[in-house]
Design a protein around this motif. Structure first.
Motif, PDB file in Angstrom:
ATOM      1  N   LEU A 112       1.067  -1.218  -0.150  1.00  0.00           N
ATOM      2  CA  LEU A 112       0.097  -0.163  -0.026  1.00  0.00           C
ATOM      3  C   LEU A 112       1.113   0.979  -0.012  1.00  0.00           C
ATOM      4  CD1 LEU A 112      -3.406   1.817   0.324  1.00  0.00           C
ATOM      5  CD2 LEU A 112      -2.491   1.102   2.697  1.00  0.00           C
ATOM      6  N   ALA A 113       1.907   1.328   0.794  1.00  0.00           N
ATOM      7  CA  ALA A 113       3.063   2.317   0.888  1.00  0.00           C
ATOM      8  C   ALA A 113       3.492   2.594  -0.425  1.00  0.00           C
ATOM      9  CB  ALA A 113       4.268   2.326   1.662  1.00  0.00           C
ATOM     10  N   ALA A 114       4.034   1.573  -0.820  1.00  0.00           N
ATOM     11  CA  ALA A 114       4.016   1.450  -1.840  1.00  0.00           C
ATOM     12  C   ALA A 114       3.946   2.158  -3.888  1.00  0.00           C
ATOM     13  CB  ALA A 114       5.519   0.678  -2.528  1.00  0.00           C
ATOM     14  N   PHE A 115       2.729   1.663  -3.571  1.00  0.00           N
ATOM     15  CA  PHE A 115       1.673   2.334  -4.290  1.00  0.00           C
ATOM     16  C   PHE A 115       0.820   3.763  -4.337  1.00  0.00           C
ATOM     17  CE2 PHE A 115      -2.813   2.453  -6.101  1.00  0.00           C
ATOM     18  CZ  PHE A 115      -2.316   2.291  -7.356  1.00  0.00           C
TER      19      PHE A 115
ATOM     20  N   SER B  83      -7.508   8.632  -3.345  1.00  0.00           N
ATOM     21  CA  SER B  83      -7.667   8.626  -5.524  1.00  0.00           C
ATOM     22  C   SER B  83      -8.423   9.628  -5.769  1.00  0.00           C
ATOM     23  CB  SER B  83      -9.319   7.441  -5.036  1.00  0.00           C
ATOM     24  OG  SER B  83      -9.261   5.988  -4.929  1.00  0.00           O
ATOM     25  N   ARG B  84      -9.016  10.591  -5.318  1.00  0.00           N
ATOM     26  CA  ARG B  84      -9.354  12.042  -5.865  1.00  0.00           C
ATOM     27  C   ARG B  84      -8.257  12.810  -6.088  1.00  0.00           C
ATOM     28  NH1 ARG B  84     -14.745  11.128  -3.324  1.00  0.00           N
ATOM     29  NH2 ARG B  84     -13.447  12.495  -2.056  1.00  0.00           N
ATOM     30  N   ALA B  85      -7.031  12.870  -4.876  1.00  0.00           N
ATOM     31  CA  ALA B  85      -5.980  13.609  -5.104  1.00  0.00           C
ATOM     32  C   ALA B  85      -5.341  13.159  -5.371  1.00  0.00           C
ATOM     33  CB  ALA B  85      -6.013  13.816  -3.043  1.00  0.00           C
ATOM     34  N   LEU B  86      -5.352  11.822  -5.808  1.00  0.00           N
ATOM     35  CA  LEU B  86      -3.909  11.384  -6.894  1.00  0.00           C
ATOM     36  C   LEU B  86      -4.262  10.779  -8.374  1.00  0.00           C
ATOM     37  CD1 LEU B  86      -2.756   8.575  -3.904  1.00  0.00           C
ATOM     38  CD2 LEU B  86      -1.749  11.046  -4.986  1.00  0.00           C
ATOM     39  N   GLN B  87      -5.782  11.298  -8.726  1.00  0.00           N
ATOM     40  CA  GLN B  87      -6.238  11.008  -9.953  1.00  0.00           C
ATOM     41  C   GLN B  87      -6.010  10.085 -10.174  1.00  0.00           C
ATOM     42  OE1 GLN B  87      -3.578  14.096 -11.933  1.00  0.00           O
ATOM     43  NE2 GLN B  87      -3.438  15.260 -10.334  1.00  0.00           N
ATOM     44  N   LEU B  88      -6.535   8.557  -9.942  1.00  0.00           N
ATOM     45  CA  LEU B  88      -5.859   7.878  -9.685  1.00  0.00           C
ATOM     46  C   LEU B  88      -7.820   7.328 -11.026  1.00  0.00           C
ATOM     47  CD1 LEU B  88      -5.819   5.127  -6.450  1.00  0.00           C
ATOM     48  CD2 LEU B  88      -3.715   6.374  -8.315  1.00  0.00           C
TER      49      LEU B  88
ATOM     50  N   GLU C  25     -10.381   4.055 -12.316  1.00  0.00           N
ATOM     51  CA  GLU C  25     -10.975   3.291 -12.526  1.00  0.00           C
ATOM     52  C   GLU C  25     -10.197   2.063 -11.537  1.00  0.00           C
ATOM     53  OE1 GLU C  25     -14.712   0.784 -13.342  1.00  0.00           O
ATOM     54  OE2 GLU C  25     -15.170   3.010 -14.127  1.00  0.00           O
ATOM     55  N   VAL C  26      -9.377   1.963 -12.202  1.00  0.00           N
ATOM     56  CA  VAL C  26      -9.026   0.442 -11.658  1.00  0.00           C
ATOM     57  C   VAL C  26      -7.680   0.466 -10.758  1.00  0.00           C
ATOM     58  CG1 VAL C  26      -7.410  -1.501 -12.662  1.00  0.00           C
ATOM     59  CG2 VAL C  26      -9.237  -0.928 -13.853  1.00  0.00           C
ATOM     60  N   GLU C  27      -7.006   1.848 -10.503  1.00  0.00           N
ATOM     61  CA  GLU C  27      -6.506   1.857  -9.653  1.00  0.00           C
ATOM     62  C   GLU C  27      -7.179   2.516  -8.428  1.00  0.00           C
ATOM     63  OE1 GLU C  27      -2.621   4.792 -12.292  1.00  0.00           O
ATOM     64  OE2 GLU C  27      -4.737   5.339 -12.020  1.00  0.00           O
ATOM     65  N   ARG C  28      -7.861   2.346  -8.676  1.00  0.00           N
ATOM     66  CA  ARG C  28      -9.258   2.939  -7.192  1.00  0.00           C
ATOM     67  C   ARG C  28      -9.584   1.740  -6.723  1.00  0.00           C
ATOM     68  NH1 ARG C  28     -14.443   5.697  -7.519  1.00  0.00           N
ATOM     69  NH2 ARG C  28     -14.759   3.758  -8.538  1.00  0.00           N
TER      70      ARG C  28
ATOM     71  N   PHE D  90      -7.840   0.155  -2.565  1.00  0.00           N
ATOM     72  CA  PHE D  90      -8.927  -0.330  -1.702  1.00  0.00           C
ATOM     73  C   PHE D  90      -8.115  -2.142  -1.757  1.00  0.00           C
ATOM     74  CE2 PHE D  90     -11.701   3.190  -2.661  1.00  0.00           C
ATOM     75  CZ  PHE D  90     -11.915   3.340  -2.372  1.00  0.00           C
ATOM     76  N   ARG D  91      -8.541  -2.579  -2.489  1.00  0.00           N
ATOM     77  CA  ARG D  91      -8.170  -4.428  -2.069  1.00  0.00           C
ATOM     78  C   ARG D  91      -6.712  -4.157  -1.336  1.00  0.00           C
ATOM     79  NH1 ARG D  91      -9.905  -4.695  -7.563  1.00  0.00           N
ATOM     80  NH2 ARG D  91     -11.066  -5.910  -7.976  1.00  0.00           N
ATOM     81  N   LEU D  92      -5.869  -3.240  -1.746  1.00  0.00           N
ATOM     82  CA  LEU D  92      -4.104  -3.152  -0.937  1.00  0.00           C
ATOM     83  C   LEU D  92      -4.811  -2.924   0.825  1.00  0.00           C
ATOM     84  CD1 LEU D  92      -2.089  -1.455  -3.535  1.00  0.00           C
ATOM     85  CD2 LEU D  92      -2.171  -3.963  -2.809  1.00  0.00           C
TER      86      LEU D  92
END
Length: 285
Positions: free
Chosen positions: A17-20, A82-87, A89-92, A96-98
């Motif tokens: 999670l941290a690395a992502f 997610s919004r702040a990092l401009q993710l 749908e797939v990245e979001r 969440f899964r991480l």
């Protein structure tokens, strides 16, 4: 039924999670955030302070996340990040899964069946197959499914093109199923199980209200509150032209649209049921 993936375990999950988060922060475009233009940046992407400002998550909390600290993260915080990092749908969903959370679904569930899935339906011939959503609305089917159900699938209002509606309300479907009583009990249990996931879905509420009002048999089953999960099983048809047909059936998830699933029926290879199905859809023996 939506699937909740298991969270990543222990230190490995927190490190992932941290690395992502770091990788998406370093990739983010500051010009697309609405932040005032600053001076020249020594490193690409956003600073941690800027992620904190854009997301409303405290700088200390966000820093702990990037450090892999053992803290719980709410869905609200994940959505804000997610919004702040401009993710996308797939990245979001990956974020969440991480974090060990169920990935949110799109606000709008498209009822369009992907072209590849429609093509796959045709390759399953002579096995009857169709696509449903989580309300059991039938969105697509192949020629074999149409041959089995006949006029039940044709020239209907969209709200009636539903597996449960057809089972409880369509006399032609009832006549096809010698084990109709068991089929209805199973369907009512599936609907009860799915209801917990569709509390805010007006289409699901519309379906249940209509069936309850128009089918006393369904109303009795619904009030029994029996809950079942989908299991691959065997189904029997008594077709007026082809005779008795026995098929197994499975339900397969559509990965790119997880609110859709494909149901396929198939007879035992070399069986009389296979021969009858082939004859029904006029395929060569």
């Amino acid at each position: 039924m939506p699937a909740t993936p298991p969270p990543e375990s222990g230190d490995h999950g927190r490190r992932a999670l941290a690395a992502f988060l770091r990788s998406r922060r370093e990739r983010a475009d500051p010009d697309g955030t609405g932040l005032p233009a600053g001076g020249r940046r020594r490193t690409p992407g956003l600073r941690r302070e800027e992620v904190s400002l854009l997301s409303g998550v405290s700088l200390t909390w966000y820093t702990w996340l990037e450090q892999g600290r053992d803290i719980n993260v709410s869905p609200q915080i994940l959505l804000a990040l997610s919004r702040a990092l401009q993710l996308d749908e797939v990245e979001r969903a990956h974020l969440f899964r991480l974090a060990g959370r169920a990935a949110p679904e799109p606000a709008e569930r498209s009822l369009q069946v992907p072209d590849a899935v429609r093509a796959f339906l045709d390759t399953l011939m002579p096995n009857p197959a169709f696509v449903i959503d989580r309300c059991f609305d039938v969105l697509a089917w192949n020629r074999a499914q149409e041959a089995v159900l006949g006029a039940a699938l044709l020239d209907r209002p969209r709200r009636e093109l539903n597996s449960a509606w057809l089972l409880f309300r369509e006399p032609g479907v009832r006549a096809l199923m010698p084990e109709w009583e068991a089929e209805t009990e199973w369907m009512a249990g599936l609907l009860r199980q799915q209801a917990a996931y569709e509390l805010d879905n007006p289409r699901f509420a519309e379906l249940i209200d209509e069936l309850t009002a128009t089918s006393p048999h369904f109303a009795r089953l619904w009030e029994a509150h029996q809950v079942v999960e989908f299991r691959s099983s065997v189904r029997h048809y008594r077709h007026p032209d082809a005779g008795d047909i026995e098929v197994s059936f499975v339900r397969l998830a559509v990965q790119e649209a997880p609110w859709l699933s494909l149901v396929c029926h198939f007879p035992e290879p070399g069986s009389e049921s296979e021969r009858r199905l082939r004859g029904l859809v006029t395929l060569p023996q």
